[in-house]
Design a protein around this motif. Structure first.
Motif, short mmCIF file in Angstrom:
data_model
loop_
_atom_site.label_atom_id
_atom_site.label_comp_id
_atom_site.label_asym_id
_atom_site.label_seq_id
_atom_site.Cartn_x
_atom_site.Cartn_y
_atom_site.Cartn_z
N UNK A 296 0.83 -1.21 0.00
CA UNK A 296 0.00 0.00 0.00
C UNK A 296 0.87 1.26 0.00
N UNK A 297 0.34 2.32 -0.58
CA UNK A 297 1.01 3.61 -0.46
C UNK A 297 0.94 4.05 1.00
N UNK A 298 1.97 4.74 1.43
CA UNK A 298 1.99 5.38 2.75
C UNK A 298 2.13 6.87 2.46
N UNK A 299 1.00 7.52 2.33
CA UNK A 299 0.97 8.92 1.91
C UNK A 299 -0.06 9.68 2.73
N UNK A 300 0.14 10.97 2.84
CA UNK A 300 -0.80 11.80 3.56
C UNK A 300 -0.38 13.25 3.44
N UNK A 301 -1.14 14.13 4.07
CA UNK A 301 -0.83 15.57 4.00
C UNK A 301 0.38 15.93 4.86
N UNK A 302 1.04 17.00 4.49
CA UNK A 302 2.11 17.55 5.31
C UNK A 302 3.40 16.77 5.31
N UNK A 303 3.65 15.98 4.30
CA UNK A 303 4.87 15.18 4.27
C UNK A 303 6.08 16.02 3.89
N UNK A 304 7.19 15.77 4.57
CA UNK A 304 8.44 16.42 4.22
C UNK A 304 9.04 15.76 2.99
N UNK A 305 8.92 14.43 2.92
CA UNK A 305 9.59 13.69 1.86
C UNK A 305 8.81 12.42 1.52
N UNK A 306 8.74 12.10 0.24
CA UNK A 306 8.17 10.83 -0.22
C UNK A 306 9.28 10.08 -0.94
N UNK A 307 9.53 8.86 -0.49
CA UNK A 307 10.50 7.99 -1.14
C UNK A 307 9.77 7.10 -2.13
N UNK B 140 6.90 12.39 8.95
CA UNK B 140 6.79 13.20 7.75
C UNK B 140 7.31 12.53 6.51
N UNK B 141 7.34 11.19 6.52
CA UNK B 141 7.89 10.40 5.42
C UNK B 141 6.79 9.59 4.76
N UNK B 142 6.72 9.67 3.44
CA UNK B 142 5.80 8.85 2.66
C UNK B 142 6.56 7.81 1.86
N UNK B 143 5.85 6.76 1.48
CA UNK B 143 6.45 5.66 0.72
C UNK B 143 5.53 5.24 -0.42
N UNK B 144 6.12 5.03 -1.59
CA UNK B 144 5.38 4.52 -2.73
C UNK B 144 6.37 3.90 -3.71
N UNK B 145 5.85 3.35 -4.78
CA UNK B 145 6.67 2.79 -5.85
C UNK B 145 6.09 3.21 -7.19
#
Length: 167
Positions: free
Chosen positions: A8-19, A68-73
């Protein structure tokens, strides 16, 4: 019929960084957790560069949001080594939409393959890129995969952590 996401994506508002990686590796797909391969440096690197206060285990990947970290591919429906992924499964448009929706300060590619596909570029250097998505800066980082050890350089990870903290 839509294909099911491997992770699953790990995403949301206010993220500093998405890997963003290319796709879940085989070990990550089996474990149901991001960067779960035994030789992967992702979680230890996040702690060393100051993005997390402690070492998170792969199974704790959802806790990344608290830092503040998001994760996706780029490829959400296949798993395995970059060399085994089909180009048809890459979804650059979906990634761009996620970045526009969540507006992280930084989009950081964990390795060059996903960045090349997303940016429609041939050769890329590590570091901050000239392209942006709105106000989101784009960085390309050496892969944390154990299979990419010969290209490893934590200095780029330290720079992206600094950039994410400044935002």
């Amino acid at each position: 019929m839509a294909s099911r996401h491997v992770l699953p994506d790990v995403l949301g508002p206010g993220l500093r960084i998405v890997f963003c990686g290319s796709a879940a590796g085989a070990a990550s797909a089996r474990a149901g957790a991001y960067y779960a391969g035994p030789g992967n440096r992702f979680w230890p690197t996040l702690q060393r560069v100051g993005l997390t206060p402690r070492l998170l285990a792969p199974a704790e990947f959802r806790l990344a949001l608290q830092h503040g970290i998001g994760l996706t591919d780029l490829c959400k429906t296949e798993a395995g080594a970059d060399s085994g992924l089909s180009a048809e499964a890459d979804d650059a448009a979906a990634l761009a939409a996620k970045v526009r929706r969540h507006r992280p300060a930084v989009l950081a590619f964990n390795g060059k393959r996903a960045a090349r596909v997303f940016l429609n570029a041939g050769a890329l250097d590590y570091g901050e890129q000239t392209q942006r998505i709105g106000a989101t800066a784009i960085h390309v980082l050496p892969s944390t995969s154990g299979a990419a050890r010969r290209w490893w350089d934590e200095a780029f990870w330290r720079k992206v952590a600094e950039a994410a903290r400044e935002k």
